[in-house]
Design a protein around this motif. Structure first.
Motif, PDB file in Angstrom:
ATOM      1  N   ASP A 154       0.859   4.061   0.096  1.00  0.00           N
ATOM      2  CA  ASP A 154       1.364   5.073  -0.841  1.00  0.00           C
ATOM      3  C   ASP A 154       0.219   5.895  -1.424  1.00  0.00           C
ATOM      4  OD1 ASP A 154       3.049   6.584  -2.345  1.00  0.00           O
ATOM      5  OD2 ASP A 154       3.563   5.005  -3.783  1.00  0.00           O
ATOM      6  N   ASN A 201       1.000   3.803   6.290  1.00  0.00           N
ATOM      7  CA  ASN A 201       2.152   3.433   5.469  1.00  0.00           C
ATOM      8  C   ASN A 201       1.820   3.256   3.998  1.00  0.00           C
ATOM      9  OD1 ASN A 201       4.264   0.711   4.828  1.00  0.00           O
ATOM     10  ND2 ASN A 201       5.078   2.677   5.498  1.00  0.00           N
ATOM     11  N   SER A 234       6.827   0.793   3.059  1.00  0.00           N
ATOM     12  CA  SER A 234       8.047   0.176   3.578  1.00  0.00           C
ATOM     13  C   SER A 234       7.755  -1.144   4.281  1.00  0.00           C
ATOM     14  CB  SER A 234       8.741   1.122   4.568  1.00  0.00           C
ATOM     15  OG  SER A 234       7.895   1.395   5.681  1.00  0.00           O
ATOM     16  N   THR A 288       5.956   0.152  12.564  1.00  0.00           N
ATOM     17  CA  THR A 288       5.299   1.229  11.822  1.00  0.00           C
ATOM     18  C   THR A 288       3.801   1.010  11.879  1.00  0.00           C
ATOM     19  OG1 THR A 288       7.135   1.684  10.313  1.00  0.00           O
ATOM     20  CG2 THR A 288       4.937   2.089   9.458  1.00  0.00           C
ATOM     21  N   TRP A 339       0.914   9.798   1.508  1.00  0.00           N
ATOM     22  CA  TRP A 339       1.778   9.308   2.581  1.00  0.00           C
ATOM     23  C   TRP A 339       2.531  10.445   3.263  1.00  0.00           C
ATOM     24  CZ3 TRP A 339       7.239   9.304   2.916  1.00  0.00           C
ATOM     25  CH2 TRP A 339       7.757   8.566   3.997  1.00  0.00           C
ATOM     26  N   SER A 340       2.685  10.357   4.559  1.00  0.00           N
ATOM     27  CA  SER A 340       3.519  11.210   5.417  1.00  0.00           C
ATOM     28  C   SER A 340       3.001  12.622   5.588  1.00  0.00           C
ATOM     29  CB  SER A 340       4.977  11.245   4.911  1.00  0.00           C
ATOM     30  OG  SER A 340       5.142  12.126   3.812  1.00  0.00           O
ATOM     31  N   PRO A 376       6.359  11.470  11.841  1.00  0.00           N
ATOM     32  CA  PRO A 376       7.690  11.040  11.425  1.00  0.00           C
ATOM     33  C   PRO A 376       8.507  10.453  12.579  1.00  0.00           C
ATOM     34  CG  PRO A 376       7.693  13.405  11.781  1.00  0.00           C
ATOM     35  CD  PRO A 376       6.273  12.938  12.019  1.00  0.00           C
ATOM     36  N   PRO A 429       9.620   4.783   7.251  1.00  0.00           N
ATOM     37  CA  PRO A 429      10.689   5.532   6.576  1.00  0.00           C
ATOM     38  C   PRO A 429      10.354   5.897   5.137  1.00  0.00           C
ATOM     39  CG  PRO A 429      11.281   3.214   6.758  1.00  0.00           C
ATOM     40  CD  PRO A 429      10.032   3.408   7.567  1.00  0.00           C
ATOM     41  N   THR A 430       9.545   5.063   4.473  1.00  0.00           N
ATOM     42  CA  THR A 430       9.092   5.339   3.109  1.00  0.00           C
ATOM     43  C   THR A 430       7.680   4.778   2.961  1.00  0.00           C
ATOM     44  OG1 THR A 430       9.946   3.239   2.231  1.00  0.00           O
ATOM     45  CG2 THR A 430      11.424   5.154   2.151  1.00  0.00           C
ATOM     46  N   ALA A 431       6.990   5.218   1.936  1.00  0.00           N
ATOM     47  CA  ALA A 431       5.677   4.651   1.646  1.00  0.00           C
ATOM     48  C   ALA A 431       5.822   3.167   1.323  1.00  0.00           C
ATOM     49  CB  ALA A 431       5.031   5.381   0.473  1.00  0.00           C
ATOM     50  N   HIS A 491       4.615   6.819  10.359  1.00  0.00           N
ATOM     51  CA  HIS A 491       4.247   6.460   8.994  1.00  0.00           C
ATOM     52  C   HIS A 491       5.282   5.610   8.271  1.00  0.00           C
ATOM     53  CE1 HIS A 491       7.025   9.644   7.955  1.00  0.00           C
ATOM     54  NE2 HIS A 491       6.204  10.617   8.348  1.00  0.00           N
ATOM     55  N   ARG A 505       3.059  -3.653   1.639  1.00  0.00           N
ATOM     56  CA  ARG A 505       3.588  -3.809   0.281  1.00  0.00           C
ATOM     57  C   ARG A 505       3.028  -5.053  -0.404  1.00  0.00           C
ATOM     58  NH1 ARG A 505       8.205  -3.345   1.812  1.00  0.00           N
ATOM     59  NH2 ARG A 505       8.914  -5.521   1.906  1.00  0.00           N
TER      60      ARG A 505
END
Length: 434
Positions: free
Chosen positions: A267, A265, A292, A260, A270-271, A278, A288-290, A286, A297
């Motif tokens: 939050d 990525n 991620s 990614t 995002w996206s 995508p 699968p999730t913010a 970006h 993180r």
């Protein structure tokens, strides 16, 4: 004219299909080239951007404004189609900056390997560490250990987490005892792991702050938080496999496409597209999730552990375009309430950099100065972590070498970056209320 435009789109789509079906780990760039074009009008610029998005071109310098060059890497099987597309939109006068990307990679890696072997025995301290070459992850870890040991009264090394593949992510903290509150500046590098100049430059920069009396005041005036190497997994890949790998190394929804884009990525917005993708095979996927990605993180959690607005400035380091970017980055014409203060600080940094070697660093809101990019570090540090002076640096150069910047530019780039950061430190200090 309409039929030409339709043909252009169909041709681009065929390129995109080939890319989507063929993306794999690439260890050889034989025959790859880097092309340079200069769109002369807004219409040409938009069409070039469209070609880049549909064909998923790897831009080394993004198409941002009419009259400014854009550079991108071209696979051997793309050449004829792209030549036709560029001619169709009136950009037949393109230039080839690099005729064989792999040849340059091979030449640079051989020179770096020989240099490292010759200097390895002398790299026993922060002062004697060789700042004129690029270093693999193991040697960057060693540098951090040397700094923590030699300057143990003012330096702490914290592990803030691990990467997807389990490598430690470290932050260095430089603090001096004081009876008064002092500003705090956070700086990171290498979220895009192929951008070797970012880590190399900041190692030199902090060496100067630690050992050169001319810059000792920078350690005395401000507390520094520094992550030299965020995307360690990807950085290891650039040394052992794909030199131009950009993303993290996490497994995603596609078995064929790994990783990614860490700088899409976060939050924060995002996206949102355009500005991220995508498609797991895209270089700006970006995720699968913010948040991620383990790297994103862990850094976000670390910054937030201190509380909102704890830091007075945050700089994330990239290359290569010679830019200083501030929020907002995710959307054109979205102006932050701190726009004036951000522009003032960015101008001071740009002026300070120019005074060193005459290099021009264009500054401005990221969305219009370069391109919209959602889920970026800079928008997150500003919007979520409440750090007003949030900036992204794009270091040298402007397209000649791109992500393969020769080692002889490390120290000059580090000298420029140091003066830019000193200007930011002075600005923050002058406006610090405690």
């Amino acid at each position: 004219m309409k039929s030409n435009w339709i043909n252009l789109l169909l041709t681009c789509m065929s390129i995109a299909v080939g890319i989507a079906n063929g993306i794999r780990r690439i260890d050889s760039y034989a025959g790859y080239q880097v092309w340079r074009v200069v769109p002369s009008s807004i219409d040409q610029l938009k069409k070039l951007v469209n070609i880049g998005q549909v064909a998923q071109l790897d831009f080394w310098r993004e198409p941002t404004t009419a009259g400014s060059p854009a550079t991108f890497m071209v696979r051997p099987d793309q050449r004829n189609l792209l030549d036709t597309n560029l001619r169709d939109i009136g950009l037949e006068d393109y230039e080839i900056d690099l005729s064989d990307v792999q040849a340059l990679i091979t030449e640079q890696m051989a020179a770096i390997t020989n240099h490292r072997k010759a200097s390895r025995s002398t790299q026993r301290s922060v002062s004697t560490f060789d700042y004129s070459i690029y270093h693999p992850p193991s040697e960057v870890y060693e540098w951090m250990d040397m700094v923590a040991q030699e300057f143990n009264e003012t330096t702490a090394k914290h592990q803030i987490g691990v990467t997807y593949e389990g490598r430690p992510i470290y932050a260095l903290i430089f603090e001096r005892e004081s009876t008064q509150a002092r500003p705090r500046i956070f700086l990171d590098a290498l979220i895009h792991c192929r951008e070797w100049i970012t880590t190399a430059s900041v190692l030199f920069m902090f060496k100067e702050m630690l050992t050169n009396p001319k810059y000792s005041h920078m350690m005395e005036d401000v507390d520094w938080y520094f992550i030299p190497m965020l995307n360690v997994d990807g950085y290891e890949e650039t040394w052992t496999g794909d030199r131009l790998w950009r993303k993290t190394k996490s497994n995603g929804p596609s078995a064929e496409c790994v990783g990614t884009d860490g700088n899409r990525n976060w939050d924060a917005f995002w996206s949102i597209v355009p500005g991220s993708s995508p498609d797991p095979c895209s270089s700006i996927y970006h995720g699968p999730t913010a948040a991620s990605e383990s790297e994103v993180r862990n850094l976000a959690n670390y910054v937030q552990s201190f509380g909102d607005g704890y830091f007075d400035a945050y700089i994330t380091t990239h290359s290569a375009s010679q830019l200083i970017l501030y929020p907002y980055i995710y959307k054109e014409n979205e102006i932050s309430e701190d726009d004036e203060a951000l522009e003032e600080a960015a101008k001071l940094m740009s002026d300070a950099i120019r005074a060193v070697h005459g290099k021009e660093y264009v500054y401005g809101r990221g969305s219009t100065t370069i391109y919209p990019a959602s889920g970026s570090t800079t928008d997150w540090t500003y919007e979520v972590a409440k750090i007003v002076q949030s900036h992204a640096y794009e270091l040298r150069d402007t397209g000649e070498y791109g992500h393969l910047l020769p080692p002889d530019q490390i120290i000059p780039n580090g000298q420029e970056y140091l003066e830019g950061i000193r200007a930011l430190k002075d600005y923050v200090l002058q406006n610090f209320s405690g």
